[in-house]
Design an enzyme around this catalytic site. Structure first.
Site, PDB file in Angstrom:
ATOM      1  N   LYS A 185       0.823  -1.210   0.000  1.00 34.54           N
ATOM      2  CA  LYS A 185       0.000   0.000   0.000  1.00 34.54           C
ATOM      3  C   LYS A 185       0.866   1.274   0.000  1.00 34.54           C
ATOM      4  O   LYS A 185       2.074   1.203   0.121  1.00 34.54           O
ATOM      5  CB  LYS A 185      -0.938  -0.026   1.199  1.00 34.54           C
TER       6      LYS A 185
HETATM    7  C1  LIG Z   1      -9.642  -2.881  -1.635  1.00 36.68           C
HETATM    8  C2  LIG Z   1      -9.061  -3.577  -0.443  1.00 36.68           C
HETATM    9  N1  LIG Z   1      -9.785  -3.638   0.688  1.00 36.68           N
HETATM   10  C3  LIG Z   1      -9.307  -4.228   1.798  1.00 36.68           C
HETATM   11  C4  LIG Z   1      -8.061  -4.811   1.822  1.00 36.68           C
HETATM   12  C5  LIG Z   1      -7.599  -5.492   3.060  1.00 36.68           C
HETATM   13  O1  LIG Z   1      -6.486  -4.876   3.619  1.00 36.68           O
HETATM   14  P1  LIG Z   1      -5.467  -5.726   4.514  1.00 36.68           P
HETATM   15  O2  LIG Z   1      -4.642  -6.577   3.600  1.00 36.68           O
HETATM   16  O3  LIG Z   1      -4.655  -4.686   5.216  1.00 36.68           O
HETATM   17  O4  LIG Z   1      -6.267  -6.528   5.455  1.00 36.68           O
HETATM   18  C6  LIG Z   1      -7.268  -4.773   0.675  1.00 36.68           C
HETATM   19  C7  LIG Z   1      -5.936  -5.381   0.708  1.00 36.68           C
HETATM   20  O5  LIG Z   1      -5.214  -5.611  -0.145  1.00 36.68           O
HETATM   21  C8  LIG Z   1      -7.776  -4.138  -0.485  1.00 36.68           C
HETATM   22  O6  LIG Z   1      -7.074  -4.086  -1.623  1.00 36.68           O
END
Ligand SMILES: Cc1ncc(COP(=O)(O)O)c(C=O)c1O
Length: 396
Positions: A185
């Protein structure tokens, strides 16, 4: 692969500051959630311009806590864009609520507000806009729909730090917004996330639920002013951030604007270098938003090409370039098809777009030469893969 080395799809920017900050926490004797996490929360809230920021161990956890805060449960329905990562919808299913997928805009990647409105039922409680790739959704339209129909809006801003919609920073627009600091990210803590809100009750609930549902300040129980005695008031989760992650996050947050400037400049460079590339469409950016440029997604004009998207990706891989696809529409995934009766054809715009998208590398740890090399490879592959025009004269 050519001999210029591999350009990965993503590489985090971790410098000496991050290494020193994490080392200091490791030496401090306090590893889990503590003062650094609090400092990160305050700095994040200030950066976003919201009243509360609750640090957790993933963006998924932040989304789950947001749904918990509004009391979502069995019998409820939630509108989720079909073009997102599974985490956005999985947390809904975990509460016992029903996932209802909305299609994307015909010419974009984000949720289509009109399609979302058409899928609202008497059981719908929430819409979850996902700012895909860092492009803010049409929040005014979604806000109007939710106000008219009495729905909550919870934003999935995993891709959207920093982004703005009509002068408002993402994280301040809706009552609850979830950010991710996953390794790929725009800023990272390795794994991590943040829930932002102006609502004190939501913040308190999330703070309690992220740490076992223990009444308050559970993390202080091993400090000098803490006590061994606590009360468990809910069946909570284990979603807290650690101070190791927070130390990393504090350094990254200080660099967030600098990272964003580089991402914007690379997006502009891609646009310039690929402007007149036949057979490739570039992302359109609405005039009234600030795009976070977490992703730079091109769309192939498949009708003009002899090769499909997967073959295009394979050619880029051979040229030493890592790419990705955002996303495989969730209604085509076996779990969602089985659990919610989804079928091919339910979301035609997302299905068409999915077939032709490629996410190119875009991150501050790339050089300008890397961006130029990626663009040159895209141009070369598009040119080589174009359909051959058979002239009438040649065919008679
Ligand atoms: C659009 C979206 N929402 C939620 C998430 C979830 O985030 P995390 O991996 O920090 O749990 C991601 C992760 O890649 C994502 O791309």
């Amino acid at each position: 692969m050519d001999d210029q080395g591999f350009i990965p799809f993503h590489k985090p920017s971790i410098g000496d500051q991050e290494i020193a900050a994490v080392t200091a926490v490791l030496r401090s004797g306090w590893l889990t959630m503590g003062p650094k996490t609090r400092e990160f929360e305050h700095a994040f809230a200030k950066y976003i311009g919201c009243r509360h920021a609750v640090a957790v161990n993933s963006g998924t956890a932040a989304l789950h806590l947001a749904l918990d805060a509004i009391g979502l449960g069995p019998g409820d329905e939630v509108i989720v864009p079909v073009n997102t990562f599974t985490a956005t919808a999985a947390v809904v299913a975990q509460t016992g609520a029903r996932v209802v997928f909305a299609d994307t805009l015909p010419d974009g990647f984000n949720i289509d507000p009109a399609d979302a409105a058409a899928r609202v039922s008497l059981r719908t409680r929430v819409i979850v806009p996902v700012h895909l790739g860092g492009e803010p959704c049409r929040m005014d339209e979604l806000g109007a729909i939710s106000a008219k129909l009495g729905l909550a809006v919870i934003e999935d801003a995993a891709h959207a730090l920093p982004a703005e919609y009509r002068g408002r920073r993402v994280g301040t627009i809706s009552p609850l917004t979830a950010f991710s600091f996953y390794a790929t990210k725009t800023i990272t803590t390795g794994e991590g996330g943040m829930l932002t809100t102006d609502n004190e009750d939501f913040a308190h609930r999330a703070e309690m639920m992220r740490l076992h549902g223990i009444s308050h300040d559970a993390w202080k129980r091993y400090t000098q002013e803490g006590s061994w005695c606590y009360e468990v008031v809910e069946a909570g989760f284990k979603y807290n951030m650690t101070d190791i992650q927070a130390a990393l996050g504090l350094c990254q947050l200080k660099r967030a604007d600098e990272f964003h400037r580089v991402r914007c400049s690379y997006a502009a460079l891609y646009r310039e270098l690929l402007a007149d590339t036949d057979h490739v469409e570039l992302p359109e950016v609405p005039p009234d938003v600030t795009h976070a440029w977490h992703l730079f997604i091109i769309r192939l004009r498949l009708e003009e090409l002899r090769i499909n998207r997967n073959e295009f990706i394979e050619e880029l891989r051979k040229a030493g370039i890592g790419t990705s696809v955002h996303f495989i529409p969730l209604h085509l995934q076996p779990y969602y098809a089985r659990a919610f009766g989804c079928r091919r054809g339910d979301c035609p715009n997302a299905e068409r777009t999915y077939e032709r998208v490629i996410s190119l590398p875009i991150y501050p740890a790339m050089s300008v030469e890397d961006v130029e090399r990626v663009a040159a490879s895209v141009r070369r592959i598009a040119e080589a893969g174009r359909k051959v025009q058979v002239s009438v004269a040649a065919s008679v």
